[in-house]
Design an enzyme around this catalytic site. Structure first.
Site, PDB file in Angstrom:
ATOM      1  N   GLU A  49       0.817  -1.213   0.000  1.00  0.00           N
ATOM      2  CA  GLU A  49       0.000   0.000   0.000  1.00  0.00           C
ATOM      3  C   GLU A  49       0.853   1.267   0.000  1.00  0.00           C
ATOM      4  OE1 GLU A  49      -3.281   0.348  -0.235  1.00  0.00           O
ATOM      5  OE2 GLU A  49      -3.642  -1.809  -0.356  1.00  0.00           O
ATOM      6  N   THR A  50       2.053   1.186   0.542  1.00  0.00           N
ATOM      7  CA  THR A  50       2.911   2.371   0.693  1.00  0.00           C
ATOM      8  C   THR A  50       4.207   2.257  -0.099  1.00  0.00           C
ATOM      9  OG1 THR A  50       3.907   1.368   2.678  1.00  0.00           O
ATOM     10  CG2 THR A  50       2.017   2.836   3.011  1.00  0.00           C
TER      11      THR A  50
END
Length: 261
Positions: free
Chosen positions: A98-99
């Site tokens: 996600e990051t």
């Protein structure tokens, strides 16, 4: 103030600081911190403070431990060392994707987790665009997370990208919480989720893949092999290898229908 008094105050301040450091170290050495030590955290996320990463300096080990300690069952309740380590590998696998700041296909693709703290395309759902390790998105999620944490995240969504402890707490809250017909990621990875007849018909089976379905199934699941799934799995396998945990089965959601279908 005399020199002696000044010296005493300085010594007292140093002693207090030392006690706080010892207390923090002791808290980290228990629970999640007994597996994810400072050294392990740094090895898992070696580029999080790289100058190319917008989140550099934000995701600290102490913030992670402080947030994890607010959820006593997180990363501690698997019933075996294997499952505890697998859960932590899965959590960091999903949140690293996600990051991620990694380049697909590069030799260090899976070493760039926690590079971002905010969604790049902030026009997706302003002002409730993705923030934090899980990229919390949408007003309903900000409302639910805020209610659970005792924070006004609807009125102040930027807390998720300015307070690292809050940021980690929202990610762990999402991980630990079942929503609607979706089980919690926590229950899935620990083997505590039993698929319903509807789940079985939709191809949703226990394993890391259904966690991807919980998080972003509307885009990534039921559409065959795709780069996002491959990235999530790559991070997960790297962390499993680092922590000494087996992968389990059903790692992708290529043929699973999403929970909204």
């Amino acid at each position: 103030m005399t020199t002696t008094t000044t010296r005493f105050v300085q010594l007292a301040a140093c002693a207090a600081a030392s006690l706080l450091a010892v207390a923090a170290s002791g808290a980290a050495a228990q629970g999640v911190g007994s597996v994810i030590t400072q050294a392990v955290f740094n090895s898992m996320l070696p580029n999080r403070d790289n100058s190319q990463c917008p989140a550099r300096g934000f995701y600290t080990y102490d913030a992670f431990i402080a947030a994890a300690n607010s959820f006593p069952a997180f990363g501690t309740s698997g019933g075996s060392a294997e499952l505890i380590r697998r859960e932590l590998a899965a959590f960091f696998g999903q949140t690293s994707h996600e990051t991620t700041g990694g380049t697909r296909g590069s030799s260090d693709q899976f070493q760039w987790g926690y590079c971002f703290k905010e969604e790049i395309n902030k026009a997706t759902s302003p002002p409730y665009y993705g923030r934090g390790p899980i990229q919390l998105t949408g007003q309903s999620n900000y409302q639910a997370a805020g209610n659970a944490l005792g924070l006004d995240l609807v009125g102040n969504p930027d807390l998720v990208s300015t307070d690292a402890v809050v940021s980690f707490k929202t990610a762990i809250w999402f991980w630990m919480t079942a929503q609607g017909n979706k089980p919690s990621c926590h229950d899935v990875i620990l083997g505590r989720w039993t698929p319903s007849a509807a789940d079985t018909a939709a191809g949703r089976v226990p394993g890391y893949g259904v966690i991807t379905n919980i998080i972003n199934g509307g885009i990534e699941c039921g559409v065959g092999q795709n780069d996002a799934n491959v990235d999530r799995i790559g991070y997960y396998k790297r962390y499993c290898d680092m922590l000494g945990a087996g992968y389990g089965s059903n790692l992708d959601c290529y043929n699973q229908r999403n929970f909204a279908s």
